[in-house]
Design a protein around this motif. Sequence first.
Motif, PDB file in Angstrom:
ATOM      1  N   UNK A  61       6.426  27.255 -25.693  1.00 13.32           N
ATOM      2  CA  UNK A  61       6.957  26.750 -26.958  1.00 13.32           C
ATOM      3  C   UNK A  61       5.809  26.288 -27.836  1.00 13.32           C
ATOM      4  N   UNK A  62       4.750  25.754 -27.208  1.00 15.48           N
ATOM      5  CA  UNK A  62       3.627  25.220 -27.981  1.00 15.48           C
ATOM      6  C   UNK A  62       2.417  26.154 -28.004  1.00 15.48           C
ATOM      7  N   UNK A  63       2.412  27.161 -27.179  1.00 15.66           N
ATOM      8  CA  UNK A  63       1.315  28.130 -27.136  1.00 15.66           C
ATOM      9  C   UNK A  63       1.858  29.512 -27.465  1.00 15.66           C
ATOM     10  N   UNK A  64       0.961  30.457 -27.677  1.00 14.01           N
ATOM     11  CA  UNK A  64       1.346  31.839 -27.972  1.00 14.01           C
ATOM     12  C   UNK A  64       1.157  32.656 -26.696  1.00 14.01           C
ATOM     13  N   UNK A  65       2.119  33.494 -26.376  1.00 17.87           N
ATOM     14  CA  UNK A  65       2.009  34.330 -25.176  1.00 17.87           C
ATOM     15  C   UNK A  65       2.618  35.697 -25.443  1.00 17.87           C
ATOM     16  N   UNK A  66       2.076  36.679 -24.728  1.00 17.04           N
ATOM     17  CA  UNK A  66       2.564  38.048 -24.843  1.00 17.04           C
ATOM     18  C   UNK A  66       2.841  38.583 -23.448  1.00 17.04           C
ATOM     19  N   UNK A  67       3.797  39.480 -23.385  1.00 17.73           N
ATOM     20  CA  UNK A  67       4.265  40.068 -22.135  1.00 17.73           C
ATOM     21  C   UNK A  67       4.012  41.571 -22.181  1.00 17.73           C
ATOM     22  N   UNK A  79      -1.743  34.304 -22.337  1.00 14.07           N
ATOM     23  CA  UNK A  79      -1.364  33.226 -23.254  1.00 14.07           C
ATOM     24  C   UNK A  79      -2.594  32.580 -23.866  1.00 14.07           C
ATOM     25  N   UNK A  80      -2.361  32.013 -25.035  1.00 15.20           N
ATOM     26  CA  UNK A  80      -3.427  31.414 -25.838  1.00 15.20           C
ATOM     27  C   UNK A  80      -2.961  30.062 -26.338  1.00 15.20           C
ATOM     28  N   UNK A  81      -3.776  29.048 -26.118  1.00 20.83           N
ATOM     29  CA  UNK A  81      -3.446  27.729 -26.648  1.00 20.83           C
ATOM     30  C   UNK A  81      -3.659  27.745 -28.155  1.00 20.83           C
ATOM     31  N   UNK A  82      -2.696  27.221 -28.865  1.00 22.00           N
ATOM     32  CA  UNK A  82      -2.745  27.253 -30.329  1.00 22.00           C
ATOM     33  C   UNK A  82      -2.794  25.871 -30.959  1.00 22.00           C
ATOM     34  N   UNK A  83      -2.649  24.804 -30.154  1.00 23.11           N
ATOM     35  CA  UNK A  83      -2.726  23.475 -30.755  1.00 23.11           C
ATOM     36  C   UNK A  83      -4.189  23.125 -31.024  1.00 23.11           C
TER      37      UNK A  83
END
Length: 165
Positions: A61-67, A79-83
Amino acid sequence: MKNSINQPSQIVDFSASYATQVSQLYHTAVQGIEHPRYPKLKLDAWSLAPRSAKFWQLQYKRNKAWIALNKQQVIGFISLETHFNHQGYIDCLYVHPNFQNQGIASSLYQHLEHWAQQQQYPFVSVDASYLSRALFEAMGFALQQVSYQQKRGQTFTGFYMKKAL
């Protein structure tokens, strides 16, 4: 038996509907590691059992992720932290053991990098394991320092790496 594909059939944004498959894949990928630096005690400290679907839903919900999907099966994720404090930090990159060494991780990383460039991130970073270090080096990452993490009484060596975008 390994499948003979070179690319996932598609890479999609993480959604809550994939959380259970992501959880199982993470655990299966960790427990499937066969490397002298990762004995059973370390693998169990890393992932003793699949985490709850709720864990992954909250995480992304707080990070970006791809499948990465092969048909409707999750075969990998990144996944990538975006905060703001850890912006651009690659938190996870896992591929199901049956699909490893087929370019899935590279495809996932390239998808992430393209997105990060669109967001104008100045760099991306990662704490690579012994197993993923070569992949990140091939993608242009440079070693910044060796790092150590404690988890359930086990010490994990990592390689903090960065790449300017």
